[in-house]
Design an enzyme around this catalytic site. Structure first.
Site, mmCIF file in Angstrom:
data_model
loop_
_atom_site.group_PDB
_atom_site.id
_atom_site.type_symbol
_atom_site.label_atom_id
_atom_site.label_comp_id
_atom_site.label_asym_id
_atom_site.label_seq_id
_atom_site.Cartn_x
_atom_site.Cartn_y
_atom_site.Cartn_z
ATOM 1 N N CYS A 36 0.705 -1.366 0.063
ATOM 2 C CA CYS A 36 -0.061 0.255 -0.017
ATOM 3 C C CYS A 36 0.902 1.182 0.015
ATOM 4 O O CYS A 36 0.404 2.409 -0.178
ATOM 5 C CB CYS A 36 -0.916 0.234 1.002
ATOM 6 S SG CYS A 36 -0.147 0.329 2.805
ATOM 7 N N ASP A 38 2.848 2.537 2.520
ATOM 8 C CA ASP A 38 2.754 3.248 3.816
ATOM 9 C C ASP A 38 4.245 2.587 4.564
ATOM 10 O O ASP A 38 4.566 1.549 4.437
ATOM 11 C CB ASP A 38 1.706 2.613 4.646
ATOM 12 C CG ASP A 38 0.371 3.402 4.544
ATOM 13 O OD1 ASP A 38 0.419 4.257 3.667
ATOM 14 O OD2 ASP A 38 -0.452 2.613 4.764
ATOM 15 N N CYS A 66 -0.776 7.385 3.732
ATOM 16 C CA CYS A 66 -2.178 7.786 3.521
ATOM 17 C C CYS A 66 -2.770 8.440 4.858
ATOM 18 O O CYS A 66 -1.829 8.641 5.823
ATOM 19 C CB CYS A 66 -3.204 6.571 3.339
ATOM 20 S SG CYS A 66 -3.168 5.475 4.578
ATOM 21 N N CYS A 110 -3.121 -0.004 9.382
ATOM 22 C CA CYS A 110 -2.302 1.310 9.645
ATOM 23 C C CYS A 110 -1.977 1.093 11.105
ATOM 24 O O CYS A 110 -0.645 1.517 11.662
ATOM 25 C CB CYS A 110 -2.742 2.338 9.211
ATOM 26 S SG CYS A 110 -2.889 2.742 7.467
#
Length: 168
Positions: A36, A38, A66, A110
């Site tokens: 993703c 991150d 994000c 996250c």
């Protein structure tokens, strides 16, 4: 699919707390999810409280990611600051999610990245300053985080190679 962020998440995204680097940190922890994009780094300075217990005296983060990645990085620093290292090691992804008044299900990973980065910063500190504190349980968690990173990087590498083949 719509993502609905709490006011707390949006506030910390717009005005993150404890953003930046610590000069000469006592521990650095990194976690990321290449799938993703991150990537988080957490820096800690360790001091002692009145009971002479080791505490996180200062903590900062740098995150490329994000809205949720930045908010979870920010809130984990707030949750860990002035806690003993043992208390900080016990912060869970659910503590992070609760402190943010929730996260969209697709962004829950996250919260795990933020706890992994904090764990890795404390583990790094222990390897440099207090290796007798590295229990079998801590070592297993560290190895698990490393293995996850390797799997993600391996899968990502395969995907990149596949994409490159398609472009030929």
């Amino acid at each position: 699919m719509s993502e609905s962020y709490s006011k707390k998440v949006l506030s910390l995204f717009k005005n993150p707390k404890n953003y930046g680097k610590i000069k000469n940190p006592d521990g650095i922890g990194k976690a990321g999810n290449l799938a993703c994009g991150d990537v988080m780094a957490i820096y800690i300075k360790v001091g002692k409280n009145k009971k002479q217990e080791e505490i996180i005296k200062d903590i900062k983060f740098e995150t490329f990611g994000c809205v949720a990645a930045i908010a979870t990085s920010s809130i984990i620093t707030e949750l860990a600051k002035n806690k003993t290292l043992e208390e900080a090691l016990n912060i869970t992804k659910n503590d992070v999610i609760k402190a943010l008044n929730g996260l969209p299900p697709i962004k829950v990973h996250c919260s795990l990245l933020s706890t992994d980065a904090l764990f890795e910063a404390i583990y790094d500190y222990y390897t440099k300053h207090n290796s007798e504190k590295i229990t079998n349980e801590l070592e297993k968690r560290h190895q698990s985080i490393l293995k996850s990173k390797e799997i993600i990087e391996e899968k990502y590498s395969d995907w990149v190679n596949e994409e490159e083949k398609q472009l030929e």
